[in-house]
Design a protein around this motif. Structure first.
Motif, PDB file in Angstrom:
ATOM      1  N   PHE A  90       0.792  -1.448   0.161  1.00 30.12           N
ATOM      2  CA  PHE A  90      -0.074  -0.302   0.411  1.00 30.12           C
ATOM      3  C   PHE A  90       0.445   1.464   0.100  1.00 30.12           C
ATOM      4  CE2 PHE A  90      -3.333  -3.178   2.766  1.00 30.12           C
ATOM      5  CZ  PHE A  90      -4.162  -3.130   0.561  1.00 30.12           C
ATOM      6  N   ARG A  91       2.201   1.433   0.055  1.00 31.34           N
ATOM      7  CA  ARG A  91       3.003   2.290   0.622  1.00 31.34           C
ATOM      8  C   ARG A  91       2.685   3.173  -1.034  1.00 31.34           C
ATOM      9  NH1 ARG A  91       7.807  -0.052   1.920  1.00 31.34           N
ATOM     10  NH2 ARG A  91       7.285   0.612   4.059  1.00 31.34           N
ATOM     11  N   PRO A  92       3.071   2.463  -1.833  1.00 30.23           N
ATOM     12  CA  PRO A  92       2.899   3.443  -3.614  1.00 30.23           C
ATOM     13  C   PRO A  92       1.363   4.172  -3.338  1.00 30.23           C
ATOM     14  CG  PRO A  92       3.968   1.266  -3.214  1.00 30.23           C
ATOM     15  CD  PRO A  92       3.146   0.967  -1.914  1.00 30.23           C
ATOM     16  N   PHE A  93       0.168   3.799  -3.357  1.00 31.60           N
ATOM     17  CA  PHE A  93      -0.794   4.487  -3.278  1.00 31.60           C
ATOM     18  C   PHE A  93      -1.065   5.419  -2.535  1.00 31.60           C
ATOM     19  CE2 PHE A  93      -1.206   0.140  -4.945  1.00 31.60           C
ATOM     20  CZ  PHE A  93      -2.013  -0.099  -5.837  1.00 31.60           C
ATOM     21  N   VAL A  94      -0.020   5.483  -1.122  1.00 34.85           N
ATOM     22  CA  VAL A  94      -0.711   6.067  -0.305  1.00 34.85           C
ATOM     23  C   VAL A  94       0.791   7.356  -0.534  1.00 34.85           C
ATOM     24  CG1 VAL A  94       0.415   6.810   1.889  1.00 34.85           C
ATOM     25  CG2 VAL A  94      -1.171   5.150   1.812  1.00 34.85           C
ATOM     26  N   SER A  95       2.082   7.127  -0.970  1.00 38.09           N
ATOM     27  CA  SER A  95       2.567   8.391  -1.660  1.00 38.09           C
ATOM     28  C   SER A  95       2.342   9.250  -2.935  1.00 38.09           C
ATOM     29  CB  SER A  95       4.275   7.750  -1.836  1.00 38.09           C
ATOM     30  OG  SER A  95       4.450   7.020  -1.238  1.00 38.09           O
ATOM     31  N   GLY A  96       1.217   8.426  -3.812  1.00 36.25           N
ATOM     32  CA  GLY A  96       0.324   8.989  -4.677  1.00 36.25           C
ATOM     33  C   GLY A  96      -0.107   9.797  -4.494  1.00 36.25           C
ATOM     34  N   PHE A  97      -1.062   9.076  -3.181  1.00 34.20           N
ATOM     35  CA  PHE A  97      -1.763  10.402  -3.126  1.00 34.20           C
ATOM     36  C   PHE A  97      -1.544  11.747  -2.176  1.00 34.20           C
ATOM     37  CE2 PHE A  97      -4.535  11.679   0.710  1.00 34.20           C
ATOM     38  CZ  PHE A  97      -5.641  12.569   0.373  1.00 34.20           C
ATOM     39  N   MET A  98      -0.142  11.647  -1.240  1.00 33.91           N
ATOM     40  CA  MET A  98       0.189  12.366  -1.049  1.00 33.91           C
ATOM     41  C   MET A  98       1.089  13.354  -1.444  1.00 33.91           C
ATOM     42  SD  MET A  98      -0.135  12.045   2.097  1.00 33.91           S
ATOM     43  CE  MET A  98       0.266  10.837   3.718  1.00 33.91           C
ATOM     44  N   GLU A  99       1.016  12.984  -2.629  1.00 30.42           N
ATOM     45  CA  GLU A  99       2.150  13.517  -4.070  1.00 30.42           C
ATOM     46  C   GLU A  99       0.896  14.490  -5.091  1.00 30.42           C
ATOM     47  OE1 GLU A  99       4.459  10.755  -6.605  1.00 30.42           O
ATOM     48  OE2 GLU A  99       6.334  10.767  -4.740  1.00 30.42           O
ATOM     49  N   GLY A 100       0.331  13.432  -5.203  1.00 26.89           N
ATOM     50  CA  GLY A 100      -1.403  14.812  -5.705  1.00 26.89           C
ATOM     51  C   GLY A 100      -1.594  15.124  -5.305  1.00 26.89           C
TER      52      GLY A 100
ATOM     53  N   ALA B 196      -0.501  17.678  -1.902  1.00 23.16           N
ATOM     54  CA  ALA B 196       0.023  18.056  -2.040  1.00 23.16           C
ATOM     55  C   ALA B 196      -0.132  18.964  -3.334  1.00 23.16           C
ATOM     56  CB  ALA B 196       1.882  17.660  -2.094  1.00 23.16           C
ATOM     57  N   GLN B 197       0.101  18.583  -4.376  1.00 20.67           N
ATOM     58  CA  GLN B 197       0.040  19.188  -6.477  1.00 20.67           C
ATOM     59  C   GLN B 197      -1.060  20.316  -5.391  1.00 20.67           C
ATOM     60  OE1 GLN B 197       2.580  20.146  -8.421  1.00 20.67           O
ATOM     61  NE2 GLN B 197       1.440  20.951  -9.361  1.00 20.67           N
ATOM     62  N   VAL B 198      -2.307  19.893  -5.901  1.00 23.63           N
ATOM     63  CA  VAL B 198      -3.598  20.080  -5.429  1.00 23.63           C
ATOM     64  C   VAL B 198      -3.501  21.930  -4.299  1.00 23.63           C
ATOM     65  CG1 VAL B 198      -6.219  20.435  -4.565  1.00 23.63           C
ATOM     66  CG2 VAL B 198      -5.355  18.773  -6.255  1.00 23.63           C
ATOM     67  N   GLN B 199      -3.103  21.371  -3.055  1.00 30.41           N
ATOM     68  CA  GLN B 199      -2.924  22.407  -2.399  1.00 30.41           C
ATOM     69  C   GLN B 199      -2.022  23.683  -2.314  1.00 30.41           C
ATOM     70  OE1 GLN B 199      -5.206  22.125  -0.335  1.00 30.41           O
ATOM     71  NE2 GLN B 199      -6.205  20.365   0.356  1.00 30.41           N
ATOM     72  N   ARG B 200      -0.602  23.365  -3.094  1.00 31.26           N
ATOM     73  CA  ARG B 200       0.039  24.487  -3.878  1.00 31.26           C
ATOM     74  C   ARG B 200      -0.297  25.813  -3.636  1.00 31.26           C
ATOM     75  NH1 ARG B 200       4.107  21.424  -7.398  1.00 31.26           N
ATOM     76  NH2 ARG B 200       4.549  20.228  -5.138  1.00 31.26           N
ATOM     77  N   GLY B 201      -0.306  26.616  -2.946  1.00 27.17           N
ATOM     78  CA  GLY B 201      -0.456  28.050  -3.379  1.00 27.17           C
ATOM     79  C   GLY B 201      -1.616  27.983  -2.205  1.00 27.17           C
ATOM     80  N   HIS B 202      -2.124  27.357  -1.736  1.00 35.33           N
ATOM     81  CA  HIS B 202      -3.450  27.741  -0.886  1.00 35.33           C
ATOM     82  C   HIS B 202      -2.631  26.845   0.526  1.00 35.33           C
ATOM     83  CE1 HIS B 202      -6.574  27.682  -4.035  1.00 35.33           C
ATOM     84  NE2 HIS B 202      -5.598  26.857  -4.418  1.00 35.33           N
TER      85      HIS B 202
ATOM     86  N   GLY C  96     -10.252  18.398  -6.461  1.00 36.67           N
ATOM     87  CA  GLY C  96      -9.173  17.681  -7.156  1.00 36.67           C
ATOM     88  C   GLY C  96      -8.378  16.754  -6.618  1.00 36.67           C
ATOM     89  N   ALA C  97      -8.002  16.339  -4.898  1.00 34.50           N
ATOM     90  CA  ALA C  97      -7.940  15.987  -3.722  1.00 34.50           C
ATOM     91  C   ALA C  97      -8.787  15.938  -2.891  1.00 34.50           C
ATOM     92  CB  ALA C  97      -6.601  16.181  -4.042  1.00 34.50           C
ATOM     93  N   TYR C  98      -8.890  14.838  -1.774  1.00 38.75           N
ATOM     94  CA  TYR C  98      -9.953  14.997  -0.587  1.00 38.75           C
ATOM     95  C   TYR C  98      -9.648  13.166  -0.278  1.00 38.75           C
ATOM     96  CZ  TYR C  98     -13.242  15.078   2.998  1.00 38.75           C
ATOM     97  OH  TYR C  98     -14.000  14.679   4.026  1.00 38.75           O
ATOM     98  N   GLY C  99      -8.945  13.916   1.789  1.00 41.03           N
ATOM     99  CA  GLY C  99      -9.153  12.455   2.219  1.00 41.03           C
ATOM    100  C   GLY C  99      -9.653  12.981   3.846  1.00 41.03           C
ATOM    101  N   THR C 100      -9.635  12.172   4.650  1.00 37.70           N
ATOM    102  CA  THR C 100     -10.494  12.121   6.282  1.00 37.70           C
ATOM    103  C   THR C 100      -9.716  11.175   6.369  1.00 37.70           C
ATOM    104  OG1 THR C 100     -11.651  13.048   7.808  1.00 37.70           O
ATOM    105  CG2 THR C 100     -12.262  11.189   6.010  1.00 37.70           C
ATOM    106  N   PHE C 101      -9.197  11.392   7.817  1.00 40.21           N
ATOM    107  CA  PHE C 101      -8.174  10.328   8.729  1.00 40.21           C
ATOM    108  C   PHE C 101      -8.878  10.745  10.009  1.00 40.21           C
ATOM    109  CE2 PHE C 101      -5.160   9.928   5.102  1.00 40.21           C
ATOM    110  CZ  PHE C 101      -5.259   8.609   5.421  1.00 40.21           C
ATOM    111  N   GLY C 102      -9.643   9.790  10.645  1.00 43.23           N
ATOM    112  CA  GLY C 102      -9.788   9.954  11.834  1.00 43.23           C
ATOM    113  C   GLY C 102     -10.134   9.078  12.948  1.00 43.23           C
ATOM    114  N   GLN C 103     -10.597   9.129  14.422  1.00 40.28           N
ATOM    115  CA  GLN C 103     -10.535   8.182  15.508  1.00 40.28           C
ATOM    116  C   GLN C 103     -12.337   8.234  15.719  1.00 40.28           C
ATOM    117  OE1 GLN C 103      -7.654   5.967  18.421  1.00 40.28           O
ATOM    118  NE2 GLN C 103      -7.596   8.211  18.660  1.00 40.28           N
TER     119      GLN C 103
END
Length: 208
Positions: free
Chosen positions: A105-115, A117-123, A151-158
């Motif tokens: 799963f590491r490649p998918f998590v890394s891919g999400f982080m990169e994508g 971050a690209q969307v958030q750049r400047g924000h 362009g990207a959405y994610g959420t982690f919670g407990q």
């Protein structure tokens, strides 16, 4: 077709690599397919498809089952050797299930982080900690002045959830996965379709 159980570490490695899985999956249809058809179906460069097919064939995971004549040339048609593949844990690089999951799963998590971050750049200028309407403290990455970039959405919670709510949550996630798969199947050849990474995560547990 029968099921196939990997017998060698190389078979296991090929079966668990996403780029090989995409090519292998395209050969697991009712009819045999050419390298060009796989490239069109998966969006993978033809040269890479040929490389993957060669490796999969060398290790007995796919086979050339027919040829098609085109312009005086013989086009090879490939098909999977099984309808289901199994990979014993002892043939993988993972020392246990947790280690294997991290590798897969590491490649998918890394891919999400990169994508993302690209969307958030400047924000994303800062990390904002604030309570939601239920009094739970959460972190938001960025100050958007009221406009959240698409362009990207994610959420982690407990959260503490009852068995009934956990069951409903899992049901909804599975239903969403099915809906996405159905959409992807009908839209994969649309001119404006593009690759997207999706992760639906749920498990019982908490953070230390």
């Amino acid at each position: 077709m029968p099921e196939f159980t990997a017998q060698t570490p190389e078979q296991a490695r090929l079966l668990l690599l996403p780029r090989y899985q995409a090519v292998l999956g395209a050969t697991m249809q009712a009819e045999a397919v050419s390298a060009g058809e796989i490239a069109g179906h998966t969006g993978t460069p033809l040269k890479q498809v040929h490389h993957c097919l060669t490796r999969l064939q060398e290790h007995g995971l796919v086979a050339v089952v027919a040829e098609r004549k085109r312009g005086g040339r013989a086009i090879k048609l490939y098909q999977a050797v099984a309808a289901e593949y199994r990979v014993p844990l002892e043939l993988t690089d993972g020392v246990d299930t947790l280690d294997l999951f991290e590798r897969l799963f590491r490649p998918f998590v890394s891919g999400f982080m990169e994508g993302a971050a690209q969307v958030q750049r400047g924000h994303a200028e800062e990390v904002v900690l604030q309570c939601d309407q239920f009094g739970n403290l959460g972190a938001n990455y960025g100050s958007y002045k009221g406009v959240i970039p698409a362009g990207a959405y994610g959420t982690f919670g407990q959260h503490k959830l009852t068995p009934q709510t956990r069951q409903e949550l899992e049901h909804r996630l599975r239903a969403l996965k099915t809906w996405v798969q159905e959409q992807a199947h009908t839209e994969e050849n649309e001119p404006d379709a593009e690759d997207c990474l999706l992760g639906l995560l749920y498990t019982r547990g908490g953070l230390e």
